[in-house]
Write a protein that holds these residues in place. Structure first.
Motif, PDB file in Angstrom:
ATOM      1  N   CYS B  25       0.837  -1.206   0.000  1.00  0.00           N
ATOM      2  CA  CYS B  25       0.000   0.000   0.000  1.00  0.00           C
ATOM      3  C   CYS B  25       0.869   1.252   0.000  1.00  0.00           C
ATOM      4  O   CYS B  25       1.927   1.289   0.609  1.00  0.00           O
ATOM      5  CB  CYS B  25      -0.900   0.029   1.240  1.00  0.00           C
ATOM      6  SG  CYS B  25      -2.258  -1.132   1.152  1.00  0.00           S
ATOM      7  N   ARG B  26       0.365   2.302  -0.673  1.00  0.00           N
ATOM      8  CA  ARG B  26       1.100   3.568  -0.736  1.00  0.00           C
ATOM      9  C   ARG B  26       1.154   4.249   0.632  1.00  0.00           C
ATOM     10  O   ARG B  26       0.340   3.978   1.511  1.00  0.00           O
ATOM     11  CB  ARG B  26       0.394   4.523  -1.707  1.00  0.00           C
ATOM     12  CG  ARG B  26       0.594   4.185  -3.161  1.00  0.00           C
ATOM     13  CD  ARG B  26      -0.006   5.288  -4.048  1.00  0.00           C
ATOM     14  NE  ARG B  26       0.230   4.986  -5.443  1.00  0.00           N
ATOM     15  CZ  ARG B  26      -0.511   4.139  -6.145  1.00  0.00           C
ATOM     16  NH1 ARG B  26      -1.551   3.553  -5.587  1.00  0.00           N
ATOM     17  NH2 ARG B  26      -0.211   3.894  -7.403  1.00  0.00           N
ATOM     18  N   THR B  27       2.108   5.187   0.752  1.00  0.00           N
ATOM     19  CA  THR B  27       2.282   5.914   2.013  1.00  0.00           C
ATOM     20  C   THR B  27       1.991   7.403   1.834  1.00  0.00           C
ATOM     21  O   THR B  27       2.351   8.208   2.679  1.00  0.00           O
ATOM     22  CB  THR B  27       3.730   5.768   2.512  1.00  0.00           C
ATOM     23  OG1 THR B  27       4.602   6.202   1.469  1.00  0.00           O
ATOM     24  CG2 THR B  27       4.062   4.332   2.853  1.00  0.00           C
ATOM     25  N   THR B  28       1.347   7.770   0.722  1.00  0.00           N
ATOM     26  CA  THR B  28       1.096   9.184   0.411  1.00  0.00           C
ATOM     27  C   THR B  28       0.333   9.880   1.540  1.00  0.00           C
ATOM     28  O   THR B  28      -0.684   9.374   2.012  1.00  0.00           O
ATOM     29  CB  THR B  28       0.261   9.290  -0.878  1.00  0.00           C
ATOM     30  OG1 THR B  28       0.778   8.360  -1.813  1.00  0.00           O
ATOM     31  CG2 THR B  28       0.291  10.693  -1.433  1.00  0.00           C
ATOM     32  N   PHE B  29       0.850  11.063   1.927  1.00  0.00           N
ATOM     33  CA  PHE B  29       0.207  11.819   3.003  1.00  0.00           C
ATOM     34  C   PHE B  29      -1.058  12.492   2.486  1.00  0.00           C
ATOM     35  O   PHE B  29      -1.105  12.971   1.354  1.00  0.00           O
ATOM     36  CB  PHE B  29       1.176  12.880   3.539  1.00  0.00           C
ATOM     37  CG  PHE B  29       0.593  13.716   4.650  1.00  0.00           C
ATOM     38  CD1 PHE B  29       0.499  13.205   5.938  1.00  0.00           C
ATOM     39  CD2 PHE B  29       0.108  14.991   4.394  1.00  0.00           C
ATOM     40  CE1 PHE B  29      -0.045  13.958   6.961  1.00  0.00           C
ATOM     41  CE2 PHE B  29      -0.442  15.756   5.416  1.00  0.00           C
ATOM     42  CZ  PHE B  29      -0.520  15.228   6.698  1.00  0.00           C
ATOM     43  N   GLY B 136     -19.071   9.274  18.393  1.00  0.00           N
ATOM     44  CA  GLY B 136     -18.213   8.101  18.281  1.00  0.00           C
ATOM     45  C   GLY B 136     -16.851   8.479  17.745  1.00  0.00           C
ATOM     46  O   GLY B 136     -16.585   9.652  17.494  1.00  0.00           O
ATOM     47  N   SER B 137     -15.984   7.455  17.575  1.00  0.00           N
ATOM     48  CA  SER B 137     -14.649   7.731  17.051  1.00  0.00           C
ATOM     49  C   SER B 137     -14.560   7.225  15.616  1.00  0.00           C
ATOM     50  O   SER B 137     -15.013   6.129  15.306  1.00  0.00           O
ATOM     51  CB  SER B 137     -13.586   7.049  17.906  1.00  0.00           C
ATOM     52  OG  SER B 137     -13.582   7.598  19.209  1.00  0.00           O
ATOM     53  N   LEU B 138     -13.945   8.044  14.739  1.00  0.00           N
ATOM     54  CA  LEU B 138     -13.765   7.668  13.342  1.00  0.00           C
ATOM     55  C   LEU B 138     -12.346   7.155  13.152  1.00  0.00           C
ATOM     56  O   LEU B 138     -11.397   7.719  13.690  1.00  0.00           O
ATOM     57  CB  LEU B 138     -14.001   8.873  12.432  1.00  0.00           C
ATOM     58  CG  LEU B 138     -15.372   9.527  12.558  1.00  0.00           C
ATOM     59  CD1 LEU B 138     -15.457  10.782  11.699  1.00  0.00           C
ATOM     60  CD2 LEU B 138     -16.477   8.539  12.161  1.00  0.00           C
ATOM     61  N   VAL B 139     -12.209   6.056  12.388  1.00  0.00           N
ATOM     62  CA  VAL B 139     -10.898   5.434  12.249  1.00  0.00           C
ATOM     63  C   VAL B 139     -10.455   5.418  10.790  1.00  0.00           C
ATOM     64  O   VAL B 139     -11.197   5.012   9.902  1.00  0.00           O
ATOM     65  CB  VAL B 139     -10.914   3.981  12.779  1.00  0.00           C
ATOM     66  CG1 VAL B 139      -9.494   3.487  12.963  1.00  0.00           C
ATOM     67  CG2 VAL B 139     -11.694   3.876  14.072  1.00  0.00           C
ATOM     68  N   ASP B 140      -9.210   5.880  10.578  1.00  0.00           N
ATOM     69  CA  ASP B 140      -8.579   5.871   9.252  1.00  0.00           C
ATOM     70  C   ASP B 140      -7.317   5.018   9.365  1.00  0.00           C
ATOM     71  O   ASP B 140      -6.409   5.340  10.130  1.00  0.00           O
ATOM     72  CB  ASP B 140      -8.243   7.321   8.865  1.00  0.00           C
ATOM     73  CG  ASP B 140      -7.432   7.410   7.576  1.00  0.00           C
ATOM     74  OD1 ASP B 140      -7.265   6.378   6.897  1.00  0.00           O
ATOM     75  OD2 ASP B 140      -6.958   8.525   7.259  1.00  0.00           O
ATOM     76  N   TYR B 141      -7.270   3.929   8.583  1.00  0.00           N
ATOM     77  CA  TYR B 141      -6.131   3.012   8.679  1.00  0.00           C
ATOM     78  C   TYR B 141      -5.037   3.279   7.649  1.00  0.00           C
ATOM     79  O   TYR B 141      -4.149   2.452   7.474  1.00  0.00           O
ATOM     80  CB  TYR B 141      -6.609   1.559   8.582  1.00  0.00           C
ATOM     81  CG  TYR B 141      -7.356   1.106   9.809  1.00  0.00           C
ATOM     82  CD1 TYR B 141      -6.759   1.199  11.072  1.00  0.00           C
ATOM     83  CD2 TYR B 141      -8.642   0.582   9.742  1.00  0.00           C
ATOM     84  CE1 TYR B 141      -7.437   0.799  12.220  1.00  0.00           C
ATOM     85  CE2 TYR B 141      -9.335   0.175  10.876  1.00  0.00           C
ATOM     86  CZ  TYR B 141      -8.724   0.295  12.112  1.00  0.00           C
ATOM     87  OH  TYR B 141      -9.380  -0.098  13.240  1.00  0.00           O
ATOM     88  N   ASN B 142      -5.065   4.433   6.961  1.00  0.00           N
ATOM     89  CA  ASN B 142      -3.999   4.719   5.995  1.00  0.00           C
ATOM     90  C   ASN B 142      -2.606   4.712   6.631  1.00  0.00           C
ATOM     91  O   ASN B 142      -1.645   4.286   6.029  1.00  0.00           O
ATOM     92  CB  ASN B 142      -4.216   6.086   5.334  1.00  0.00           C
ATOM     93  CG  ASN B 142      -5.311   6.053   4.281  1.00  0.00           C
ATOM     94  OD1 ASN B 142      -5.760   4.973   3.893  1.00  0.00           O
ATOM     95  ND2 ASN B 142      -5.747   7.217   3.841  1.00  0.00           N
TER      96      ASN B 142
END
Lengths: 95, 472
Positions: B25-29, B136-142
């Protein structure tokens, strides 16, 4: 050996598991038996054996830094019980 | 009583690879949430992580530059904990056998050079990002699975200033290596601090707190200052420092104790069964050390010797590898090291700062800067006009001779033309001319100024001075 009920409670808490008293008694006894069985290995003299963390004789399995396409986002979120604006949504947790 | 702080820093640095630590997977910010994820970094059942070779090589390169010993044999471990930023419920990290250990970096502290020890450098994966909302809490797995190195300093830092110097030294080195852009705002460098205080020259350590959540180098310094005086204050009042994690609150400029559960974290580390061990032989290390560039300290010393620059110039010009490269390219084209340094230090860096850009984004090519200096040498433009021209060059990237032509900025060196203007100025400023004749020589500056004003700065100052003296 001797596993105590307190240890079972501690491990259960780390694993986020809840047991009633009967279960705790049963698991204390069973864990004790399992550890007693594994403990047999201590009868062997391993003073001349190199410690190892892996059973297969392999090292340095590496890949090149090449991009592979990620999973499409609708698939990523397909099994999420709750989602919002592309995010997974979970109960509010602030550690 | 006199107290001294004892500080150790744990620095996490994101390695500049195209892909994550264990998957492609890419690491682009700044990508849309969860758009750079796959079954491996999402921790789906049955997947297997495969180690990114470039990550290992960048980590080895960093460890060499930080004077560490590379462990010939290292391995990965699982650090177990439940938190939604980690879909596997464990982080793959290194524990008992890290990649490298026992290094040091040099910092200057109070005019002296100090070597700050580095205990270890290890590899680990980053966790996801949580955004807390009321519902609630939102989760981003990038971010999950992004490669990091953790650099642990020994508790040798004795002031917030030393901690700040240490962070800058790390950043300078790692940016020179191009292993990371070390941008704290974007999270490619993060820093946690362990702080305690003790009586000056005491042997043991006081109780420490761990301070987190600083998002700039300045914030690290402020948080440390706050925490040091908070702890001294407690001790002075005869109270105890509680061992805990504290969060820096930027808005309130203070640290807050985190509400923690009674029991300490028990991460139950164990060797990662999905990854085979890492064996790094001297040949591999040698091969990677060939990628090692000249490091900031060495380059600065060379600038002092080779170009005869003042220490401050050498320090500023070598603060980034790209700036030093730019400078050296200019010197290669025009062998006037100090002149070039002056133009870069005063004009160019001010323009960069104004626009908030880096030297790599600058439109002025070294050869254009040099041809501008050539125009000054040939007397086509004055140094004063050059200061306007460099601004145009900065905005447009144009060749300076073109700008001179377009704007009609060619210096007036024709004595007859200058002479005419001087005559006008003498007529219009009779009083000043009389003052000059009566011995007030300072007035000369005023008269020269008038001539320059009439010619819009284009008259050659040497000629103006010469002719004025002759005429009065």
């Amino acid at each position: 050996m001797g596993i105590t009920k307190e240890e079972v409670e501690y491990i259960a808490r780390l694993a986020r598991l809840e047991f009633d008293e009967t279960e705790k008694e049963a698991f204390t006894h069973q864990l004790d038996k399992i550890l007693e069985y594994v403990d047999k290995i201590n009868e062997l003299d391993t003073s001349h054996v190199q410690p190892s963390s892996h059973v297969i004789p392999l090292e340095n399995v590496l890949r090149e830094d090449n991009v592979k396409e990620s999973l499409p986002r609708d698939l990523v979120l397909a099994n999420a019980p709750k989602k919002e604006r592309g995010y997974f949504k979970v109960p509010k947790v602030i550690e | 009583m006199d107290y001294e702080p004892v500080i150790g820093l744990e620095v996490h640095v994101q390695l500049a690879t195209k892909t994550k630590l264990f998957c492609g997977c890419r690491t682009t910010f700044g990508a849309p949430p969860n758009s750079q994820t796959c079954p491996v970094c999402l921790g789906f059942p049955g997947v297997l992580p495969v180690l990114n070779k470039e990550v290992v090589e960048l980590a080895i390169l960093s460890a060499i530059a930080l004077n560490c010993t590379i462990n010939p044999y290292s391995r990965f471990s699982r650090k177990n904990y439940f938190y939604p930023d980690l879909p596997k419920a464990y982080q793959i990290s290194q524990y008992d056998l890290p990649l490298a250990k026992d290094g040091w970096v040099e910092i200057s502290s109070g005019g002296k050079i100090r070597k700050i020890g580095i205990i270890r450098v290890h590899l680990e994966e980053d966790a996801g990002k949580l955004i807390h909302e009321d519902s609630g809490s939102l989760v981003d797995y990038n971010r999950c699975g992004i490669p990091l190195i953790e650099i642990v300093s020994s508790p040798m830092l004795r002031s917030s200033q030393e901690a700040y110097e240490y962070l800058n030294a790390l950043k300078d080195i790692l940016r020179y290596l191009r292993v990371s852009d070390c941008n704290m705002e974007e999270g490619s460098l993060r820093c946690d601090a362990n702080v305690s205080v003790r009586e000056k020259d005491a042997e043991g350590f006081g109780t420490k707190t761990e301070v987190k959540n600083m998002n700039s180098f300045k914030a690290v310094k402020q948080a440390l200052d706050y925490e040091i005086s908070r702890q001294i204050d407690l001790l002075e009042k005869g109270r105890r420092v509680l061992q805990e994690t504290r969060l820096w609150d930027e808005r309130e400029s203070r640290t807050h104790g985190m509400r923690t559960k009674e029991e300490a974290h028990d991460y139950r580390y164990f060797p990662e069964p999905d990854l085979v061990p890492l064996s790094i032989n001297p040949e591999w290390v040698n091969k990677i050390s060939k990628r090692l560039p000249e490091l900031p300290k060495d380059r600065m010393n060379r600038f002092l010797k080779e170009y005869g620059l003042p220490e401050y110039d050498a320090l500023v010009l070598t603060s980034s590898r790209d700036l030093a490269d730019y400078y050296e390219e200019c010197v290669r084209l025009y062998n006037q090291p100090k002149v070039i340094s002056n133009w870069i230090m005063t004009e160019l860096l001010a323009l960069l700062k104004e626009d908030g850009i880096e030297i790599t984004q600058v439109k002025i090519k070294p050869e254009h800067l040099i041809s501008m200096l050539g125009l000054i040498d040939k007397g086509v433009i004055s140094g004063k006009i050059a200061k306007d021209i460099i601004v145009h060059m900065f905005r447009t990237g144009k060749d300076p001779s073109l700008i001179v032509e377009e704007k009609g900025l060619v210096q007036i060196t024709d004595e007859d033309e200058v002479s005419k203007v001087i005559d006008e100025v003498i007529l219009e400023n009779k009083k000043a001319v009389l003052e000059y004749k009566s011995g007030k020589t300072k007035v000369m500056g005023f008269l020269v100024g008038q001539v320059m004003k009439k010619t819009e700065g284009k008259a050659n100052p040497q000629i103006v001075n010469k002719l004025l003296r002759e005429k009065i």
